[in-house]
Design an enzyme around this catalytic site. Sequence first.
Site, PDB file in Angstrom:
ATOM      1  N   GLY A 124       0.800  -1.245  -0.033  1.00 35.92           N
ATOM      2  CA  GLY A 124      -0.081  -0.175   0.116  1.00 35.92           C
ATOM      3  C   GLY A 124       0.672   1.184   0.005  1.00 35.92           C
ATOM      4  CB  VAL A 144      -0.228   5.919   5.810  1.00 35.97           C
ATOM      5  CG1 VAL A 144       0.565   5.540   6.652  1.00 35.97           C
ATOM      6  CG2 VAL A 144      -1.383   7.082   6.074  1.00 35.97           C
ATOM      7  NE  ARG A 174       7.288  -2.659 -11.861  1.00 34.71           N
ATOM      8  CZ  ARG A 174       7.646  -3.513 -12.228  1.00 34.71           C
ATOM      9  NH1 ARG A 174       6.936  -4.456 -12.462  1.00 34.71           N
ATOM     10  NH2 ARG A 174       9.003  -3.816 -11.893  1.00 34.71           N
ATOM     11  CE  LYS A 228     -10.178   3.978  10.603  1.00 39.77           C
ATOM     12  NZ  LYS A 228      -9.092   4.119   9.744  1.00 39.77           N
ATOM     13  CD  GLU A 253       1.061   3.542  19.415  1.00 42.45           C
ATOM     14  OE1 GLU A 253       0.124   4.249  19.611  1.00 42.45           O
ATOM     15  OE2 GLU A 253       1.589   2.820  20.261  1.00 42.45           O
ATOM     16  N   GLY A 270      -3.586   8.493  15.042  1.00 41.33           N
ATOM     17  CA  GLY A 270      -2.316   8.579  14.188  1.00 41.33           C
ATOM     18  C   GLY A 270      -1.230   8.824  14.757  1.00 41.33           C
ATOM     19  CB  ILE A 314      -1.855  10.451  19.716  1.00 37.55           C
ATOM     20  CG1 ILE A 314      -2.304  11.825  19.234  1.00 37.55           C
ATOM     21  CG2 ILE A 314      -1.704  10.234  21.500  1.00 37.55           C
ATOM     22  CD1 ILE A 314      -3.658  12.243  19.673  1.00 37.55           C
ATOM     23  CD  GLU A 345     -11.856   9.313   2.161  1.00 40.64           C
ATOM     24  OE1 GLU A 345     -11.733   9.250   0.919  1.00 40.64           O
ATOM     25  OE2 GLU A 345     -10.568   9.042   2.883  1.00 40.64           O
ATOM     26  CE  LYS A 379      -9.329   6.047  13.977  1.00 38.14           C
ATOM     27  NZ  LYS A 379      -9.458   7.749  13.474  1.00 38.14           N
TER      28      LYS A 379
END
Length: 434
Positions: free
Chosen positions: A10, A14, A47, A105, A129, A134, A136, A190, A205
Site C-alpha cells: 500500500g 501513509v 506501479r 483499525k 500503533e 495517528g 499519538i 472522503e 478505534k
Amino acid sequence: MLPLRVGIAGLGTVGGAVLRRLTGDAAAIAARTGRPVQVTGVAARDRAKAAPLLGEANWFDDALDLARSPDIDVFVELIGGHEGVARSAVAAAISAGKSVVTANKALLAHHGLELAAAAEAQGVALAFEAAVAGGIPVIKVLREALSGNTIDRVCGILNGTCNYILTRMEAEGLGFAECLAEAQRLGYAEADPSFDIDGFDTAHKLAILASLAFGSAPDLDAIHVEGIRSITSDDLRAADDLGYRVKLLGVAQRTDHGIETRVHPTMVAKTTALAAVHGVTNAVAVNADAVRELTLVGPGAGGDATASAVLGDIADLARGSTVLPFGRPAALLEHAPRAPMQRHEGGYYVRLSVRDRPGSIAAIATRMAAAEISFESIMQRQPVAAPRGAEPGFVPVILITHATSETTIREALDAVEAGGTIAGKPQLIRIERN
C-alpha cells in the site's frame, strides 16, 4: 548487523510517507535502533505511480506474494479494509513467520483476537500503533506505560473529520452541510463521508482502546454508535451559553453493569482538556488508579503523523522489542460483560420545538416529573434558523436534566411526543460530567 528487511503493501498517503522516511532517514533510524532498516519489497495498485519511490526495493504485483516473500522480515500492511487482500495478506505474513505492522483499525476491530492468537503462536509481532489516533502513541501508553494501573475509563476525540466540522460550525455559525463540503474540499473528508460522520471510524478505534484498557476481546458489536448529522448551529450556540462544547466522543468505561462502550455527540465542559481540542486534532483521556487522569493530544491523521506511528513500530522491531499485541495473551482476552446503552446514566441536553400556547411547557414538565426526571435548567430562546421539523407557532425550548438513565429519558420523551405539544423529533445530546 544484518538489516531488518521491510515489505510495504500500500503506497497511498501513509505508505508513501513511510517509504520516503525509511529511505531518506535510513542513517538516523539505524543510529536510533542499532540496526539498519531496509525496504526490500513493495506492493501497490499502480506501479507507474509508485516507481519514483521504489529505489532498490523489489516490486510485487500481489500483496500476498510480498507477505510470503523470504526477502522480508516485517510486513507493513497499509491497504485498509477488514476483509479481502488486507486480511489475507496479514494472515499469510504471520503464517510465514513475519512480524506485521499495520494501521488498519477495521481489521483489528473485526479480527484482532484471531490475528493476535496467530501471531503469538508463530512467535512474531502484531504491531498497530498507527491504527488509533495517528501520531499519538496511545497504544503504547495503554499496553505498556500504564500496565501497572487499573484503568477505569478511556475517552477520546478519535476522528479529525468530525472534530473539524464541529469546530467550524461553532466558531463561524455555519451549518453542518456547509462545513462538511469544506472538509471534503480540503481533503479532511472522503467523497462518501459516512464512515466518519456517522461514528463508525471512531467505533473501530474505540473497540481497540477498550480491549487494551480492560483486557477484553475487541467487541465492535457492543458499541452504541451515533454520528453528528443531527447537530445544528443552535445546539452549538446553546452549548456555548451553558459552558459546554459539543464533541464526537468515543467512551469506554467500567460500570456496575459491565463495560460500557459508546460513540455519540457529547457536551463536554469548556474547562476540560477535551473541550480545548479543535480542528483535525485528536485527543485521548485515560482515567486510571495510579495516574488519575492522563490526556494525550496530537495529530490524529495525515500521512506524516500516521507514518510516525508506523515507523515507531518498525523501530521497536529493529531493536528486538516485541510485546503481546493486546498486552496479555490472546487466550486471556475474554468477551467482557456488556453494559447496555439503556443502562447508561448521566445528564442530558434536550431541545424541543414546543407549541407556543399556555400550558405547553407545564405539560412537558409534568410528563418528565412523572418519570422522576429533574431539571438543572429550562431555557426558551430564538433559533439561529428554523429548526428542522419546526412549524409556525412553535418555539425552541432547551432542557438540561440532572442525572437519569437512557431508558428513562427516552420513555419520557416518547410520552412528550405522544402528548402533541411538540413538533418534530426531540434533539438529545448526552452531557459528560466526568
